[in-house]
Design an enzyme around this catalytic site. Structure first.
Site, PDB file in Angstrom:
ATOM      1  N   HIS A 182       0.834  -1.208   0.000  1.00  0.00           N
ATOM      2  CA  HIS A 182       0.000   0.000   0.000  1.00  0.00           C
ATOM      3  C   HIS A 182       0.873   1.264   0.000  1.00  0.00           C
ATOM      4  O   HIS A 182       1.814   1.366   0.786  1.00  0.00           O
ATOM      5  CB  HIS A 182      -0.901  -0.013   1.254  1.00  0.00           C
ATOM      6  CG  HIS A 182      -1.746   1.218   1.400  1.00  0.00           C
ATOM      7  ND1 HIS A 182      -1.937   1.856   2.614  1.00  0.00           N
ATOM      8  CD2 HIS A 182      -2.443   1.925   0.480  1.00  0.00           C
ATOM      9  CE1 HIS A 182      -2.724   2.908   2.431  1.00  0.00           C
ATOM     10  NE2 HIS A 182      -3.054   2.965   1.157  1.00  0.00           N
TER      11      HIS A 182
HETATM   12 CA    CA Z   1       0.446  -0.350  -4.264  1.00  0.00          CA
END
Ligand code: CA
Ligand code: VJV
Ligand code: ZN
Length: 390
Positions: A182
């Site tokens: 992320h």
């Molecule tokens: Ca990513």
């Protein structure tokens, strides 16, 4: 050797400083800056350097990095030395700034950070000055670094610094992140502005996979007075996603985002740990599918800043980034899928010497993303986009 003719396509600039490649995170640390040397060797063996403007990246200045980072953190980064790791009087700051196994203090750390950050800042400025239409810095893309904290192999957030440069000229910038992790640092840096839309595709498992953020309903603080509310788009995925599903999802999500948000520039983080067979990753993507995301992003014809990121199986990282370089200069169709003898002979790419080995077949993880799961993501993104006006 091969020669690629200068294409009719976009003006592409390449920003790099070979000194970055010489840094070592330490014995058996997964982050290997020499993957950049391998990438450059492939790009040159194919003759792609003839189709780009090449710039030696300069070191970002302290002041440039302090446009995002706190000065006490920058001061620490500038003066800390490997031996400080074992000095108790430094311990407090080492803990506070999150140095340790993931983010070790190695020789030349500040130099390393300022060089990869300088490449991204230079690249963004070339785009703003119209001296380049697509600017590439494969040594950048270190998306986890926070204002006052190192995180996940990242110390200085070059992406945030690049976006800050672009915001001087561009009303809206879209950030796309295909690293398997992320893009939390970039998301967080811009979560109170509507001038940046961040979109990250990643493996998500809140208590099992780093950094543990980026759920589907994680869309930015939704306080009614926060203009950045809803401007973080997250595409959380499970193990084993495959080429066709990933490409289809990327097209649907990114196509809808560009249509609604109407950015005037795009930053694309191409972390190659989303490839199959990555040492830290868990997707089943092949080099061509990873590249298809780059190709699709290019179709919008907007000023494009392309950075690297993760990628822990160096031979595959270099394959992906060389292939993506060829896409950006419109030379992918004319590239020989067999790696030129000059680099192939020097190991790493055997026994097949293919630019496109079957990564998804070499360590196939069960695909835990069924149709319904992916359809739900697409629907949620469409609903979120109703709040977003470009
Ligand atoms: Ca990513
Ligand atoms: O999962 C974590 C954090 C821990 C604590 C620290 N130990 C070492 C690992 C578990 C919870 N960190 C992740 C960080 C991933 C960063 C990804 C960066 C990017 O690709 O998104 C952008 C450049 C993690 N996963 C694997 C490791 N750390 C890891 C670190 C090592 C290691 C093996 C694995 C550090 C040193 C050594 N081996 C020798
Ligand atoms: Zn990663």
């Amino acid at each position: 050797t091969y020669k690629v003719p200068r294409p009719q396509g976009y003006r592409v600039s390449w920003h790099a400083n070979p000194a970055v490649e010489l840094h070592h995170f330490g014995q058996s640390h997964p982050m290997k800056p020499w993957r950049l040397t391998l990438t450059k060797q492939l790009v040159m063996a194919y003759g792609m350097h003839h189709a780009m403007d090449l710039y030696l990246a300069r070191a970002a200045t302290y002041e440039e990095m302090a446009e995002f980072h706190e000065s006490d953190y920058m001061d620490f980064l500038r003066q800390v030395m490997p031996a400080d790791m074992d000095r108790s009087e430094m311990g407090e700051d080492i803990v506070r700034f999150n140095f340790g196994d993931d983010c070790p203090i190695f020789d030349g750390l500040y130099n390393y950070c300022s060089l990869y950050a300088g490449g991204t800042v230079d690249a963004a400025r070339k785009l703003c000055n119209d001296q380049s239409e697509i600017a590439i810095n494969w040594s950048g893309g270190l998306h986890h670094a926070k204002k006052s904290e190192a995180s996940g192999f990242c110390y200085v957030n070059d992406i945030v610094l690049g976006i800050l440069q672009l915001l001087r000229h561009h009303p809206r910038v879209m950030y796309i992140d295909i690293d398997v992790h992320h893009g939390d640092g970039v998301e967080q840096a811009f979560w109170s502005t509507d001038r940046v839309l961040t979109v990250s595709f990643h493996k998500y498992d809140k208590d099992g996979f780093f950094p543990g953020t980026g759920a589907l309903d994680d869309t930015g603080p939704t306080h009614p007075l926060n203009p950045g509310a809803h401007h973080s788009i997250n595409v959380p995925l499970n193990d084993g996603i495959e080429d066709d599903a990933y490409i289809a999802l990327f097209h649907e999500v990114i196509g809808a985002c560009v249509k609604n948000y109407r950015p005037s520039a795009i930053v694309l983080q191409c972390g190659a740990d989303s490839l199959g067979c990555d040492r830290l990753g868990c997707f089943n993507l092949n080099v061509r599918a990873h590249g298809a995301c780059v190709a699709f992003t290019k179709t919008f014809g907007l000023p494009l800043l392309v950075v690297g990121g993760g990628g822990y199986t160096p031979r595959n990282v270099s394959r992906a980034w060389a292939h993506e370089t060829s896409i950006l200069i419109d030379a992918d169709k004319s590239l020989n899928p067999t790696i030129p003898e000059t680099v192939a002979a020097r190991n790493h790419f055997g026994p097949d010497y293919s630019l496109f080995p079957p990564l998804s077949e070499m360590r196939r993880l069960e695909n835990k993303n069924d149709r319904a799961y992916l359809e739900n993501i697409v629907q949620a993104v469409h609903e979120q986009l109703r709040y977003i006006k470009g």
